[in-house]
Design an enzyme around this catalytic site. Structure first.
Site: not given
Ligand code: PAF
Length: 290
Positions: A28-29, A35, A190-191
């Site tokens: 989701m970028g 990643h 990412s969060r």
């Protein structure tokens, strides 16, 4: 490295490389070192690596962070070029959901995930895994890879996708990569970008609790409920809102039994407004976690 926004462009590119073994890394970028490690693993298993970047509205609940989820396409592409991805597929919502309009996605054809999707994160986030399975199945059809790579931080997601692949007969090998961690032990996510510096330091407590449970299991404790309760109490006392901490069988997430020799301890908890998940695999010496 090439960037495509439409399926037509992507297919044209893939047709030119039809003879090559393709790996897909769905994301989701807002990419981080975790990643990049998925891409590196993908390169070991295929000749051509396609990374998808799509913040999938169908897997977010009504009150979740779909609107605020960081969208950082150019920085993501820079990182991906450095680690040697061959192509990035970053479709629009309409490209992914052709019947979408301002009123909604109208994605009436969805994938019903297996019952495994109803527990743990699926219980707290109803519909989440319908969204995940639907978008991953779409990506599988669009890219038609031989291999797809996922991170073990999303342990339940990995299990659900494996079952989907088996039951829907996708001829795709699913590779799982170990969770990448900050020096503090905090799982990269990412969060994590939502956390303040102070919260980032505190967030390491989640993995520390999982590590404590691991050690206690290895010393022979088998009162799983008590171990989880104790960790939940510790976190709650430090200001966390714990969603769950559970000890499960690593092959299919069924509840652990007394004589088990392998486990996965899974947790989800909120620090402030940020929901974090993590897990740790545990195996008695000379026993292999699947
Ligand atoms: O793990 C993620 O980032 C997402 O759930 C995935 C697999 C890319 C589907 O949107």
């Amino acid at each position: 490295m090439q960037l495509f926004h439409t399926l037509g462009e992507l297919r044209q590119f893939l047709n030119q490389h039809a003879a090559q073994r393709i790996a897909l890394v769905p994301t989701m970028g807002n990419l981080h070192a975790g990643h990049c490690q998925l891409v590196t693993a993908a390169k070991r298993h295929a000749q051509l690596v396609v990374v998808s970047i799509f913040v999938n509205p169908l897997q977010f609940g009504a009150h979740e962070d779909f609107g605020s989820y960081p969208r950082t396409l150019s920085a993501d592409c820079e990182q991906l070029a450095k680690v040697g991805a061959d192509a990035v597929f970053a479709p629009s919502i309409n490209e992914m959901y052709p019947d979408a309009d301002a009123q909604g996605l109208h994605q009436t054809v969805t994938i019903q995930p297996p019952p495994l999707a109803d527990i743990l994160c699926g219980a707290s986030r109803p519909g989440h895994f319908v969204g995940v399975c639907t978008v991953v199945a779409k990506l599988f059809h669009m890219v038609n890879p031989q291999v797809a790579v996922f991170g073990k931080k999303d342990y339940q997601q990995w299990m659900v996708i494996r079952q989907m692949v088996r039951q829907l007969h996708f001829a795709i090998e699913i590779i799982a990569c170990e969770t990448q961690r900050e020096a503090s032990g905090l799982a990269m996510s990412s969060r994590n970008g939502y956390l303040t510096e102070a919260q980032k330091t505190q967030a390491a407590q989640l993995y520390a609790q999982l590590g404590d449970i691991r050690l206690t299991l290895l010393t022979g404790a088998r009162d799983y409920a008590a171990l989880c309760r104790q960790a939940m109490t510790q976190l709650t006392q430090h200001g966390w809102q714990v969603d769950y901490i559970e000890i499960r069988h690593p092959a299919d997430l069924r509840p652990s039994e007394r004589n088990d020799k392998t486990w996965v301890v899974l947790a989800a908890a909120k620090l402030g407004h940020t929901r974090l998940i993590d897990n740790i695999e545990v195996a008695l010496p000379f026993t292999q976690v699947e």
